[in-house]
Design an enzyme around this catalytic site. Sequence first.
Site, PDB file in Angstrom:
ATOM      1  N   SER A  10       0.846  -1.190   0.000  1.00  0.00           N
ATOM      2  CA  SER A  10       0.000   0.000   0.000  1.00  0.00           C
ATOM      3  C   SER A  10       0.878   1.235   0.000  1.00  0.00           C
ATOM      4  O   SER A  10       2.106   1.156   0.045  1.00  0.00           O
ATOM      5  CB  SER A  10      -0.910   0.009   1.223  1.00  0.00           C
ATOM      6  OG  SER A  10      -0.157   0.377   2.359  1.00  0.00           O
ATOM      7  N   LYS A  11       0.242   2.371  -0.022  1.00  0.00           N
ATOM      8  CA  LYS A  11       0.919   3.671  -0.053  1.00  0.00           C
ATOM      9  C   LYS A  11       2.002   3.783   1.048  1.00  0.00           C
ATOM     10  O   LYS A  11       3.014   4.439   0.853  1.00  0.00           O
ATOM     11  CB  LYS A  11      -0.154   4.740   0.137  1.00  0.00           C
ATOM     12  CG  LYS A  11      -0.053   6.041  -0.620  1.00  0.00           C
ATOM     13  CD  LYS A  11       0.007   6.075  -2.083  1.00  0.00           C
ATOM     14  CE  LYS A  11       0.816   7.189  -2.708  1.00  0.00           C
ATOM     15  NZ  LYS A  11       1.513   6.781  -3.880  1.00  0.00           N
ATOM     16  N   ARG A  12       1.742   3.121   2.170  1.00  0.00           N
ATOM     17  CA  ARG A  12       2.709   3.198   3.271  1.00  0.00           C
ATOM     18  C   ARG A  12       4.083   2.678   2.882  1.00  0.00           C
ATOM     19  O   ARG A  12       5.095   3.024   3.476  1.00  0.00           O
ATOM     20  CB  ARG A  12       2.224   2.372   4.472  1.00  0.00           C
ATOM     21  CG  ARG A  12       1.090   2.964   5.266  1.00  0.00           C
ATOM     22  CD  ARG A  12       0.675   2.008   6.358  1.00  0.00           C
ATOM     23  NE  ARG A  12       0.198   0.733   5.809  1.00  0.00           N
ATOM     24  CZ  ARG A  12       0.741  -0.445   6.047  1.00  0.00           C
ATOM     25  NH1 ARG A  12       1.768  -0.559   6.849  1.00  0.00           N
ATOM     26  NH2 ARG A  12       0.236  -1.539   5.508  1.00  0.00           N
ATOM     27  N   GLY A  33       5.579   3.122   0.100  1.00  0.00           N
ATOM     28  CA  GLY A  33       6.245   3.940  -0.919  1.00  0.00           C
ATOM     29  C   GLY A  33       5.343   4.103  -2.121  1.00  0.00           C
ATOM     30  O   GLY A  33       4.135   3.890  -2.031  1.00  0.00           O
TER      31      GLY A  33
END
Length: 439
Positions: free
Chosen positions: A211-213, A215
């Site tokens: 996920s976005k976490r 990168g």
Amino acid sequence: MVDTVRVRFAPSPTGALHIGGGHTALFNWLWARHTGGKFILRIEDTDRERSTQEYEETIMSGMRWLGLDWDEGPDTGGPYAPYRQSERLSLYRETADRLLREGKAYREGEAVIFKVPQGVSLAFDDVVYGQIQMLSDTLKDIVMIKSDGMPTYNYAAVVDDHAMEISHVIRGEDHISNTPKQLALYDALGWERPVFAHLPMILGKDKKKLSKRHGATSVYEYRDMGYMPDSVFNFLALLGWSPGDDLEIFSREEAAQMFDLSRVIKKPSVFDMDKLNHINQEHLKKLPPCERLALVEPFWREMGLPIDSHPREYLEASLTLLAGRGQTAREAAAYSDYFLDFGPVKERYESIEADGAQLEVLRRFNSELLALPEWNAEAMETFSREWSAANGVKMKDLAMPLRLCLTGMKVSPGVFEVAEHLGVREVRRRLEHYGVLQA
Ligand code: GLU
């Protein structure tokens, strides 16, 4: 064994091309290219509210960037426009009418619903996950056409995979649970089923779903960060597959040649940035100088460096001198800025850490260096060795201050190579600026 391989990538245009989507597209492409089959792009835009033309365009340019070209479209010729489900509504309508006539579907207002037969075993042999089985009793009836007239994903996918003569459905493992529903539809329609190959999930390093976490998640962000399409391709290909023999760096063509769907493993793969960086560095090293320059140039430009005041050969040679330093084009640009301009050196430069006595030594050494009859690294190297021995000064105590004045960095390619490349006039200018030449 299926005669002609026909595969498809079927994104919904409700977002950019993400790592997962790029991975799925790439594995389909690899299988088509490996077998000499066809790769089809089908835009699943039946969710009218969330689908946009813009997302469709970004998905396609993401695919083009990765080199995933498709072979067909509704028009002849090419480059092909993709198939779009929104342009195929009559086909879904006709097929639904047929199931209605045969009593296998029923209406609920405007919607058409498929009546799932009871007591049937819906089993398939997934290329990656093996035997998967489900009893039809656990399935609810399946909406085929919604009351707004649009088909649902499970239904439209079956109609299209059949109409497009798809031989292998290669897609993310999140669709395993949809497969029995699709099988029930194939059976009711009396259609031959394709082979299914579900691709394992991609996890972040913490073993959580990517996920976005973790990168950047969209393929395009990697381009903007200075990654090469060849290396993102190479990296994605290694998620869930490997050619064996510890071979890690390969081209698209090599991957296509070696790829084998039956070697895809079902263990989730891990998205490892360090590995991507390493792969990118290896691909950068392999590039011919003019292509490397083309990649780095936009980043130099972004940094405001005077690119156009240097000859192309000088710029190419600057990057060649880096000898593989920098894992991305952006990094390579940052590590070589001093070749283009003195400005960044001044910004970084702190001190040559010399006391009075050493300063005198440096001034003598630098002045004699500049007076060498020949301006090349080898001559400088020989001269410096002799000078350091004769004057009882360590080489590094001469070379490090010189490097700092020329590059503003403590680490760089060989300082005499740097000096040779900058040219004697530029070296004199920089040394004069720092007052390390004899008056
Ligand atoms: N539109 C679906 C998706 O993006 C396609 C799934 C499939 O390949 O069948 O997930």
